[in-house]
Scaffold this motif. Structure first.
Motif, PDB file in Angstrom:
ATOM      1  N   VAL A   8       1.003  -1.302  -0.163  1.00 47.70           N
ATOM      2  CA  VAL A   8      -0.401   0.165   0.621  1.00 47.70           C
ATOM      3  C   VAL A   8       0.724   1.385  -0.147  1.00 47.70           C
ATOM      4  CG1 VAL A   8      -2.061   0.951   0.981  1.00 47.70           C
ATOM      5  CG2 VAL A   8      -1.756  -1.346   1.525  1.00 47.70           C
ATOM      6  N   THR A   9       0.537   2.098  -1.166  1.00 43.66           N
ATOM      7  CA  THR A   9       1.376   3.479  -1.419  1.00 43.66           C
ATOM      8  C   THR A   9       1.266   4.008  -0.462  1.00 43.66           C
ATOM      9  OG1 THR A   9      -0.239   4.469  -2.818  1.00 43.66           O
ATOM     10  CG2 THR A   9       1.791   2.863  -3.623  1.00 43.66           C
ATOM     11  N   ASP A  10       1.975   5.132   0.687  1.00 42.38           N
ATOM     12  CA  ASP A  10       1.954   6.600   1.058  1.00 42.38           C
ATOM     13  C   ASP A  10       0.659   7.096   0.171  1.00 42.38           C
ATOM     14  OD1 ASP A  10       3.499   5.317   2.806  1.00 42.38           O
ATOM     15  OD2 ASP A  10       4.855   7.491   1.508  1.00 42.38           O
ATOM     16  N   ALA A  11      -0.040   7.762   1.330  1.00 44.91           N
ATOM     17  CA  ALA A  11      -1.969   8.062   0.827  1.00 44.91           C
ATOM     18  C   ALA A  11      -1.470   9.420   0.016  1.00 44.91           C
ATOM     19  CB  ALA A  11      -2.602   7.889   2.044  1.00 44.91           C
ATOM     20  N   ASP A  12      -2.464  10.541  -0.935  1.00 43.51           N
ATOM     21  CA  ASP A  12      -2.491  11.070  -1.188  1.00 43.51           C
ATOM     22  C   ASP A  12      -3.124  11.848  -0.026  1.00 43.51           C
ATOM     23  OD1 ASP A  12       0.171  11.638  -2.451  1.00 43.51           O
ATOM     24  OD2 ASP A  12      -1.171  10.675  -4.572  1.00 43.51           O
ATOM     25  N   VAL A  13      -3.298  13.104   0.093  1.00 44.96           N
ATOM     26  CA  VAL A  13      -4.158  13.310   1.689  1.00 44.96           C
ATOM     27  C   VAL A  13      -4.516  15.331   1.132  1.00 44.96           C
ATOM     28  CG1 VAL A  13      -4.517  13.646   3.932  1.00 44.96           C
ATOM     29  CG2 VAL A  13      -3.667  12.022   3.378  1.00 44.96           C
ATOM     30  N   GLN A  14      -5.237  15.019   0.961  1.00 47.99           N
ATOM     31  CA  GLN A  14      -6.181  16.739   1.166  1.00 47.99           C
ATOM     32  C   GLN A  14      -7.694  17.223   2.720  1.00 47.99           C
ATOM     33  OE1 GLN A  14      -7.789  16.961  -3.215  1.00 47.99           O
ATOM     34  NE2 GLN A  14      -5.720  17.210  -4.275  1.00 47.99           N
ATOM     35  N   ARG A  15      -7.421  18.352   2.732  1.00 49.12           N
ATOM     36  CA  ARG A  15      -8.423  17.721   3.333  1.00 49.12           C
ATOM     37  C   ARG A  15      -9.557  19.990   3.157  1.00 49.12           C
ATOM     38  NH1 ARG A  15     -10.413  17.631   8.492  1.00 49.12           N
ATOM     39  NH2 ARG A  15      -9.106  15.912   9.252  1.00 49.12           N
ATOM     40  N   GLN A  16     -10.991  19.443   3.348  1.00 47.63           N
ATOM     41  CA  GLN A  16     -11.645  20.381   2.918  1.00 47.63           C
ATOM     42  C   GLN A  16     -12.639  20.922   4.196  1.00 47.63           C
ATOM     43  OE1 GLN A  16     -13.725  19.565  -0.891  1.00 47.63           O
ATOM     44  NE2 GLN A  16     -11.757  19.819  -1.775  1.00 47.63           N
ATOM     45  N   GLY A  17     -12.343  22.176   4.734  1.00 51.89           N
ATOM     46  CA  GLY A  17     -12.366  21.875   6.282  1.00 51.89           C
ATOM     47  C   GLY A  17     -12.442  21.195   7.046  1.00 51.89           C
ATOM     48  N   ASP A  18     -13.781  19.956   7.550  1.00 55.15           N
ATOM     49  CA  ASP A  18     -13.799  18.895   8.269  1.00 55.15           C
ATOM     50  C   ASP A  18     -13.970  17.703   7.248  1.00 55.15           C
ATOM     51  OD1 ASP A  18     -13.214  20.541  10.417  1.00 55.15           O
ATOM     52  OD2 ASP A  18     -15.786  20.196  10.649  1.00 55.15           O
ATOM     53  N   ARG A  19     -13.911  17.508   6.520  1.00 53.22           N
ATOM     54  CA  ARG A  19     -14.112  16.695   5.185  1.00 53.22           C
ATOM     55  C   ARG A  19     -12.518  16.229   5.205  1.00 53.22           C
ATOM     56  NH1 ARG A  19     -19.098  15.172   1.610  1.00 53.22           N
ATOM     57  NH2 ARG A  19     -19.509  15.156   3.877  1.00 53.22           N
ATOM     58  N   LEU A  20     -11.973  14.871   4.687  1.00 54.13           N
ATOM     59  CA  LEU A  20     -10.729  14.717   5.243  1.00 54.13           C
ATOM     60  C   LEU A  20     -10.565  14.374   3.993  1.00 54.13           C
ATOM     61  CD1 LEU A  20      -7.373  14.873   5.936  1.00 54.13           C
ATOM     62  CD2 LEU A  20      -8.227  13.104   7.682  1.00 54.13           C
ATOM     63  N   PHE A  21     -10.032  14.527   2.382  1.00 51.99           N
ATOM     64  CA  PHE A  21     -10.079  13.209   1.341  1.00 51.99           C
ATOM     65  C   PHE A  21      -8.188  12.296   1.571  1.00 51.99           C
ATOM     66  CE2 PHE A  21     -12.366  16.242   0.513  1.00 51.99           C
ATOM     67  CZ  PHE A  21     -13.378  16.142  -0.416  1.00 51.99           C
ATOM     68  N   ALA A  22      -8.118  11.126   1.337  1.00 55.93           N
ATOM     69  CA  ALA A  22      -7.192  10.391   1.051  1.00 55.93           C
ATOM     70  C   ALA A  22      -7.051   9.398  -0.301  1.00 55.93           C
ATOM     71  CB  ALA A  22      -6.855   9.596   1.891  1.00 55.93           C
ATOM     72  N   GLN A  23      -6.134   9.058  -1.202  1.00 59.67           N
ATOM     73  CA  GLN A  23      -5.709   7.997  -2.288  1.00 59.67           C
ATOM     74  C   GLN A  23      -4.577   7.638  -1.874  1.00 59.67           C
ATOM     75  OE1 GLN A  23      -7.624   8.570  -6.389  1.00 59.67           O
ATOM     76  NE2 GLN A  23      -5.086   7.872  -6.752  1.00 59.67           N
ATOM     77  N   SER A  24      -4.896   5.714  -1.581  1.00 58.92           N
ATOM     78  CA  SER A  24      -3.718   4.912  -1.744  1.00 58.92           C
ATOM     79  C   SER A  24      -3.377   4.161  -2.930  1.00 58.92           C
ATOM     80  CB  SER A  24      -3.491   4.486  -1.094  1.00 58.92           C
ATOM     81  OG  SER A  24      -2.479   5.399   0.503  1.00 58.92           O
ATOM     82  N   GLU A  25      -2.429   3.640  -3.620  1.00 54.58           N
ATOM     83  CA  GLU A  25      -2.424   2.664  -5.116  1.00 54.58           C
ATOM     84  C   GLU A  25      -2.231   0.597  -3.954  1.00 54.58           C
ATOM     85  OE1 GLU A  25      -1.133   3.048  -8.659  1.00 54.58           O
ATOM     86  OE2 GLU A  25      -0.468   5.082  -8.380  1.00 54.58           O
ATOM     87  N   LEU A  26      -2.971  -0.133  -4.175  1.00 56.19           N
ATOM     88  CA  LEU A  26      -2.653  -1.021  -3.564  1.00 56.19           C
ATOM     89  C   LEU A  26      -1.976  -2.295  -4.831  1.00 56.19           C
ATOM     90  CD1 LEU A  26      -4.674   0.380  -2.048  1.00 56.19           C
ATOM     91  CD2 LEU A  26      -5.641  -2.108  -1.405  1.00 56.19           C
ATOM     92  N   MET A  27      -0.681  -2.827  -4.497  1.00 54.52           N
ATOM     93  CA  MET A  27      -0.020  -3.198  -5.950  1.00 54.52           C
ATOM     94  C   MET A  27       0.653  -4.523  -5.025  1.00 54.52           C
ATOM     95  SD  MET A  27       2.300  -0.067  -7.754  1.00 54.52           S
ATOM     96  CE  MET A  27       2.584   0.554  -5.085  1.00 54.52           C
TER      97      MET A  27
END
Length: 276
Positions: A226-245
């Motif tokens: 599992v790769t390190d996640a790309d993380v973004q935040r918009q107010g109280d909402r948190l977004f993250a994405q990783s790749e699985l290989m």
């Protein structure tokens, strides 16, 4: 039986990556460094005997001492970290070992991250004795990475008998209390195919935890990287994405309800179980 392996493509590959990164980030001109003749000079471990609970389980711990400027790693070490591996096969009168990881820190350098500890810490263990009334012999081999300007592989051994009449320990209890707080907050996840495997995205409504936040996705299958996640935040909402290989190009399978998600901030960390 009791081996705890947290690596993805294996400790050797992760160690090679960390050594390469350490070399890449080393300054081209620097004052002479201390030459360490033994890894024992930078990390050591002692068993904290702990106490026996009313339910028959035994709370023990490992007290790690680190030389100033050195760090070691959490169960999910990040792209620039070296995952730990614990083998308890030599133990006696012991059915199971559950490791309780205190909230770690995130270290960032050159666009990659590692996750772990750079100060002395206690790692709690919840032990299940074969006989709830008898003493446990805790005997294990700990394979760890320790890094400063360079990275070193460390193999530490512990061997201690844990009596049934051991008393509660305040420092060990504090380490138990410092694990990421488990929240029942729902996480929305989506999965899509990529040329190399899968992309896992998640979003959760969660107040900011302070500092630059990191999100760690963990899956049960140890073969999945599992790769390190790309993380973004918009107010109280948190977004993250990783790749699985998976090594060798095998297809990665994923049940999102089995995903463990840890959000690490500058002030605290929380853990979320599963997503839909």
């Amino acid at each position: 039986m009791f081996q705890r392996a947290f690596s993805r493509f294996g400790q050797t590959a992760c160690l090679a990556l960390s050594l390469a990164l350490a070399g890449a980030f080393a300054p081209t001109s620097a004052p002479a460094q201390v030459v360490w003749s033994s890894v024992d000079e930078v990390i050591s471990v002692e068993v904290v005997p702990g106490w026996r609970r009313a339910d028959g389980t035994h709370v023990a711990g490992l007290q790690f001492s680190l030389e100033a400027g050195w760090k070691t790693y959490w169960r999910s070490a990040g792209a620039a970290g070296i995952p730990p591996n614990f083998d308890w096969d030599a133990s006696e009168q012991l059915d199971d070992v559950a490791v309780v990881w205190p909230a770690p820190r995130v270290f960032r350098q050159g666009g990659v991250q590692s996750i772990g500890y750079d100060q002395d810490f206690i790692l709690p263990l919840i032990l299940t004795p074969t006989d709830a009334q008898g003493p446990v012999r805790l005997s294990g081999v700990l394979d760890l990475g320790v890094c400063a300007d360079i990275c070193l592989p460390a193999r530490l051994q512990v061997d201690a008998t844990l009596p049934t009449d051991a008393q509660p320990n305040a420092a060990l209890q504090a380490a138990l209390n410092s694990q990421p707080q488990r929240l029942g907050v729902p996480v929305n996840c989506s999965v899509r195919s990529t040329p190399d495997g899968l992309a896992l995205s998640g979003q959760v409504d969660l107040p900011a935890l302070g500092g630059v936040e990191a999100v760690v996705f963990e899956v049960p299958d140890p073969k999945v990287w599992v790769t390190d996640a790309d993380v973004q935040r918009q107010g109280d909402r948190l977004f993250a994405q990783s790749e699985l290989m998976v090594a060798g190009g095998e297809a990665a399978a994923l049940n999102t309800s089995d995903v463990r998600i840890t959000v690490i901030g500058g002030n605290t960390a929380v853990e979320l179980a599963g997503c839909g």
